[in-house]
Design a protein around this motif. Sequence first.
Motif, PDB file in Angstrom:
ATOM      1  N   GLU A 157      -6.038  -3.018   8.676  1.00 35.10           N
ATOM      2  CA  GLU A 157      -4.969  -2.034   8.569  1.00 35.10           C
ATOM      3  C   GLU A 157      -3.745  -2.682   7.923  1.00 35.10           C
ATOM      4  O   GLU A 157      -3.496  -3.869   8.116  1.00 35.10           O
ATOM      5  CB  GLU A 157      -4.585  -1.502   9.954  1.00 35.10           C
ATOM      6  N   PRO A 158      -2.965  -1.912   7.180  1.00 33.85           N
ATOM      7  CA  PRO A 158      -1.738  -2.459   6.603  1.00 33.85           C
ATOM      8  C   PRO A 158      -0.736  -2.855   7.688  1.00 33.85           C
ATOM      9  O   PRO A 158      -0.655  -2.217   8.747  1.00 33.85           O
ATOM     10  CB  PRO A 158      -1.197  -1.311   5.749  1.00 33.85           C
ATOM     11  N   GLU A 159       0.017  -3.895   7.409  1.00 33.24           N
ATOM     12  CA  GLU A 159       1.091  -4.333   8.296  1.00 33.24           C
ATOM     13  C   GLU A 159       2.397  -3.644   7.889  1.00 33.24           C
ATOM     14  O   GLU A 159       2.694  -3.515   6.705  1.00 33.24           O
ATOM     15  CB  GLU A 159       1.254  -5.852   8.209  1.00 33.24           C
ATOM     16  N   LYS A 185       0.813  -1.212   0.000  1.00 28.41           N
ATOM     17  CA  LYS A 185       0.000   0.000   0.000  1.00 28.41           C
ATOM     18  C   LYS A 185       0.850   1.268   0.000  1.00 28.41           C
ATOM     19  O   LYS A 185       0.478   2.270  -0.603  1.00 28.41           O
ATOM     20  CB  LYS A 185      -0.928   0.009   1.216  1.00 28.41           C
ATOM     21  N   ARG A 186       1.978   1.226   0.681  1.00 21.71           N
ATOM     22  CA  ARG A 186       2.891   2.367   0.691  1.00 21.71           C
ATOM     23  C   ARG A 186       4.289   1.853   1.026  1.00 21.71           C
ATOM     24  O   ARG A 186       4.473   0.714   1.462  1.00 21.71           O
ATOM     25  CB  ARG A 186       2.446   3.454   1.666  1.00 21.71           C
ATOM     26  N   PHE A 187       5.271   2.705   0.818  1.00 21.32           N
ATOM     27  CA  PHE A 187       6.649   2.293   1.104  1.00 21.32           C
ATOM     28  C   PHE A 187       7.472   3.512   1.504  1.00 21.32           C
ATOM     29  O   PHE A 187       7.098   4.667   1.246  1.00 21.32           O
ATOM     30  CB  PHE A 187       7.289   1.599  -0.103  1.00 21.32           C
ATOM     31  N   GLN A 188       8.613   3.227   2.122  1.00 19.59           N
ATOM     32  CA  GLN A 188       9.602   4.237   2.463  1.00 19.59           C
ATOM     33  C   GLN A 188      10.945   3.762   1.930  1.00 19.59           C
ATOM     34  O   GLN A 188      11.345   2.618   2.154  1.00 19.59           O
ATOM     35  CB  GLN A 188       9.675   4.448   3.978  1.00 19.59           C
ATOM     36  N   ILE A 209      20.647  11.057   2.344  1.00 17.98           N
ATOM     37  CA  ILE A 209      20.621  12.045   1.270  1.00 17.98           C
ATOM     38  C   ILE A 209      19.258  12.043   0.580  1.00 17.98           C
ATOM     39  O   ILE A 209      18.934  12.975  -0.154  1.00 17.98           O
ATOM     40  CB  ILE A 209      21.742  11.802   0.243  1.00 17.98           C
ATOM     41  N   TRP A 210      18.479  10.973   0.803  1.00 17.31           N
ATOM     42  CA  TRP A 210      17.131  10.913   0.220  1.00 17.31           C
ATOM     43  C   TRP A 210      16.271  10.017   1.086  1.00 17.31           C
ATOM     44  O   TRP A 210      16.641   8.882   1.378  1.00 17.31           O
ATOM     45  CB  TRP A 210      17.190  10.375  -1.215  1.00 17.31           C
ATOM     46  N   ASN A 211      15.143  10.539   1.500  1.00 20.59           N
ATOM     47  CA  ASN A 211      14.200   9.793   2.337  1.00 20.59           C
ATOM     48  C   ASN A 211      12.827   9.972   1.713  1.00 20.59           C
ATOM     49  O   ASN A 211      12.177  11.002   1.882  1.00 20.59           O
ATOM     50  CB  ASN A 211      14.224  10.328   3.775  1.00 20.59           C
ATOM     51  N   HIS A 212      12.407   8.957   0.970  1.00 18.44           N
ATOM     52  CA  HIS A 212      11.190   9.088   0.166  1.00 18.44           C
ATOM     53  C   HIS A 212      10.085   8.204   0.727  1.00 18.44           C
ATOM     54  O   HIS A 212      10.281   7.010   0.964  1.00 18.44           O
ATOM     55  CB  HIS A 212      11.486   8.690  -1.284  1.00 18.44           C
ATOM     56  N   PHE A 213       8.914   8.794   0.905  1.00 13.72           N
ATOM     57  CA  PHE A 213       7.732   8.078   1.403  1.00 13.72           C
ATOM     58  C   PHE A 213       6.612   8.262   0.387  1.00 13.72           C
ATOM     59  O   PHE A 213       6.357   9.375  -0.071  1.00 13.72           O
ATOM     60  CB  PHE A 213       7.314   8.656   2.761  1.00 13.72           C
ATOM     61  N   ALA A 214       5.980   7.153  -0.007  1.00 12.27           N
ATOM     62  CA  ALA A 214       4.956   7.252  -1.048  1.00 12.27           C
ATOM     63  C   ALA A 214       3.829   6.259  -0.785  1.00 12.27           C
ATOM     64  O   ALA A 214       4.072   5.121  -0.371  1.00 12.27           O
ATOM     65  CB  ALA A 214       5.566   6.976  -2.421  1.00 12.27           C
ATOM     66  N   TYR A 215       2.591   6.707  -1.004  1.00 10.54           N
ATOM     67  CA  TYR A 215       1.435   5.811  -1.038  1.00 10.54           C
ATOM     68  C   TYR A 215       1.365   5.234  -2.450  1.00 10.54           C
ATOM     69  O   TYR A 215       0.831   5.844  -3.375  1.00 10.54           O
ATOM     70  CB  TYR A 215       0.157   6.581  -0.699  1.00 10.54           C
ATOM     71  N   SER A 216       1.915   4.053  -2.602  1.00  8.09           N
ATOM     72  CA  SER A 216       2.030   3.464  -3.946  1.00  8.09           C
ATOM     73  C   SER A 216       2.235   1.967  -3.814  1.00  8.09           C
ATOM     74  O   SER A 216       2.844   1.488  -2.850  1.00  8.09           O
ATOM     75  CB  SER A 216       3.207   4.092  -4.698  1.00  8.09           C
ATOM     76  N   ASP A 217       1.760   1.220  -4.814  1.00  8.46           N
ATOM     77  CA  ASP A 217       2.021  -0.211  -4.861  1.00  8.46           C
ATOM     78  C   ASP A 217       3.218  -0.526  -5.747  1.00  8.46           C
ATOM     79  O   ASP A 217       3.541  -1.689  -5.974  1.00  8.46           O
ATOM     80  CB  ASP A 217       0.787  -0.969  -5.354  1.00  8.46           C
ATOM     81  N   TRP A 244       4.453  -1.036   3.787  1.00  8.54           N
ATOM     82  CA  TRP A 244       3.209  -1.322   4.480  1.00  8.54           C
ATOM     83  C   TRP A 244       2.328  -2.074   3.494  1.00  8.54           C
ATOM     84  O   TRP A 244       2.091  -1.603   2.372  1.00  8.54           O
ATOM     85  CB  TRP A 244       2.527  -0.035   4.916  1.00  8.54           C
ATOM     86  N   ALA A 245       1.899  -3.272   3.872  1.00  9.60           N
ATOM     87  CA  ALA A 245       1.134  -4.112   2.958  1.00  9.60           C
ATOM     88  C   ALA A 245      -0.076  -4.685   3.685  1.00  9.60           C
ATOM     89  O   ALA A 245      -0.069  -4.876   4.910  1.00  9.60           O
ATOM     90  CB  ALA A 245       2.002  -5.232   2.404  1.00  9.60           C
ATOM     91  N   GLN A 246      -1.100  -4.967   2.913  1.00  2.85           N
ATOM     92  CA  GLN A 246      -2.379  -5.402   3.482  1.00  2.85           C
ATOM     93  C   GLN A 246      -2.857  -6.668   2.792  1.00  2.85           C
ATOM     94  O   GLN A 246      -2.799  -6.790   1.567  1.00  2.85           O
ATOM     95  CB  GLN A 246      -3.433  -4.299   3.336  1.00  2.85           C
ATOM     96  N   GLY A 247      -3.276  -7.650   3.589  1.00  2.58           N
ATOM     97  CA  GLY A 247      -3.790  -8.890   3.054  1.00  2.58           C
ATOM     98  C   GLY A 247      -5.301  -8.932   3.081  1.00  2.58           C
ATOM     99  O   GLY A 247      -5.968  -8.024   3.596  1.00  2.58           O
ATOM    100  N   ALA A 248      -5.852 -10.000   2.510  1.00  2.00           N
ATOM    101  CA  ALA A 248      -7.302 -10.166   2.481  1.00  2.00           C
ATOM    102  C   ALA A 248      -7.845 -10.245   3.910  1.00  2.00           C
ATOM    103  O   ALA A 248      -7.360 -11.016   4.733  1.00  2.00           O
ATOM    104  CB  ALA A 248      -7.665 -11.429   1.715  1.00  2.00           C
TER     105      ALA A 248
END
Length: 520
Positions: free
Chosen positions: A96-98, A39-42, A55-63, A88-92
Motif C-alpha cells: 500500500e502507498p505510504e 501515486k497520488r497527492f493533495q 480556496i482550492w483543495n485538489h486531490f489527484a491520482y497522479s505521479d 502518497w508514495a509506494q516503494g518496491a
Amino acid sequence: MLKVKALRCEHLNNPIGLGCLKPRLSWQIESDKIYVSQKRFQLQVSVHPTFEPLIWNHFAYSDQSILFPYEGPPLESGQRYYYRVKVWAQGAGDTEPEESEWSESGFWEMGLLYEQDWKAQWITVKERSINEQFQTRAPFAASKCFSVEGKVIKAVIYATSLGLYELELNGQRVGDAYFTPGWTDYNDRVQVQAYDVTAAIREQHNQITATVGEGWYSGYLGWQKRKDTYGNTNALLLQMKISYEDGRSELICSDSSWEETSCAILMSDIYNGEIYDARLEQGTAKHSSLTERKKMQVVPFPFSHLVAQENEPVRVMNRLKPVELIRTPKGELVLDLGQNMVGWLEFKVEAPAGTVLKLVHGEVLDQEGNFYRDNIRDAAQQITYICSGKGTEIFRPHFTFQGFQYVKLEGFPDGVTIEDFTGVVLHSDMETIGWFETSDPKLNQLQHNIVWGQKGNFLDVPTDCPQRDERLGWTGDAQIFARTASFNMNAASFFRKWLKDLAYNQLENGGSAFCSAGCS
C-alpha cells in the motif's frame, strides 16, 4: 519516512510580484526507502497561513510533481497565496502507498496583473549632462518624502524603468537584485520587480529615492557602438501600496510631484564603466547648490508592455579576496584576483577630497608580465572615483560590470594593500542542481572552468563574453551550452524569459534576428 520538500512556484522559491494567472507548482519527495514513486497527492491553497479557509483543495491520482498548474478561483493583484502538499508514495515491495505529513507551506504573491492596477506615471528629468569622452547621459535620481498614518501591516513596492534602476528607502538599499529591471525587448516587454519593504517603513519622515541609468535601454550595445537601441529617454515607474491594520490602504506613486535630487554618478555605462564623484553625495553641505530639487517630468510609455519579473535576478553570488598586488616591469600597480570573474571590484580608501582614483580592468598579463588589454578592444572597462575626503570611503559601481582578473590601479595612496579590495561576483541567481567530480584533478579543473564560464556569461541573458565590446545574447553560444548549463544550474526560468524576448525580436525582424539586442 516519507517527506515532501523543496516547494517551488514557477521554479522559484516563494516569489512575490508574480504575473502568471495559473502558476505552476512543483515539489520533491524524500524517503528512506528505495524505488519510491508518487501515486497520488493533495494540494491545498489558501490566502491564510493557517489554511483556513481553503480556496482550492485538489486531490489527484497522479505521479506529477513538476509544474502542476493552479486551477482554483481567479487570482487577485497583490494577494499572497499559501500552498502545501501531501503525497502518497509506494516503494518496491510495498503493498500500500505510504502517506506523508503535510509539507511546510510555501507561498507566492501576485504582482499588478492589469493595466488599470497602475496609478503611477513614468517620470524623468528635463535635462541631463552628457559625458564628453563617452557621449553618455548621466544617471538621474528622484525622490519622494511621505509619512504614514496608522500601523502598517504591509508595504510593497512595484518598480521598473526604461534603463537600469536602484532604489533606497530611508537610506537603505531596497532588495538585493542588480541590473533591474533586466534586459528585455523593450519594444514589447518591460519587467516589473516587487519588493516587500514593510520593515523599512517609519511613522514619519520616510524618503524613497530612485536612481536611473542608461543600461541596455539607451546605453552602448555591441562592437558597432550602437546607442539608444530602444529609446533615448530613461524613465522610472514606481508604485508602493501601504496596507494598514484597520483595513485602509494608501498608494505612493511616481508622478510630477517627485523631485530631482543630486546624483554623484556622473557616468555609468555597461561597457565603459563608471565615473563617481563622492563629493556630490547627498548631504554634502559644501555642494548644497547642487542638491536644489526640481520637479520631475511625466513621459508617455505603454502600460501594456509591463510584465512581471520572470527569471531569477542578478545578485551578488561570491566574494573573492585578491591574491597579489604587484608592480609590473613598467612600474604599474596591478591587483590580481587569482580568478577570471564578472562583477565589480569593491574597495575602501582614505584620501584627501578631490583625489582621483582610476581602476582599469583586464584579463591577462603579457609575456613580460605587464598589464594587457588589447583583447578587450573598445570596452573601456574602467572606474573613476573622486574621493570625498571624509575618512574611510567604500565604493562599488552601480550600472556597469566588468570581466577581469587583473585591475590596474592609478592614483591610490601609498600603503594600499590587497585587504582594501574585494572581487564581487555577479550573475543570475540560478540554483545549483548538478555536480561533477572525478579522481582526475585535470577533469575537475575543467568542470570548475565550465561552471565559472557559466557564472561569467549568465548575467540576465546568456552572453557570448562578459569583458570586451560584445556581451550580447548570441543564440549560437547559448544553444551549444544550454544542456550543460541546465545540468549545472536550474536555468529553466532564465532561458524561458530570454527566449520570449528572442521570439518577439524575430517577429519584428522577419525572423532574421540572432541576438536579444536585435543584431543580425
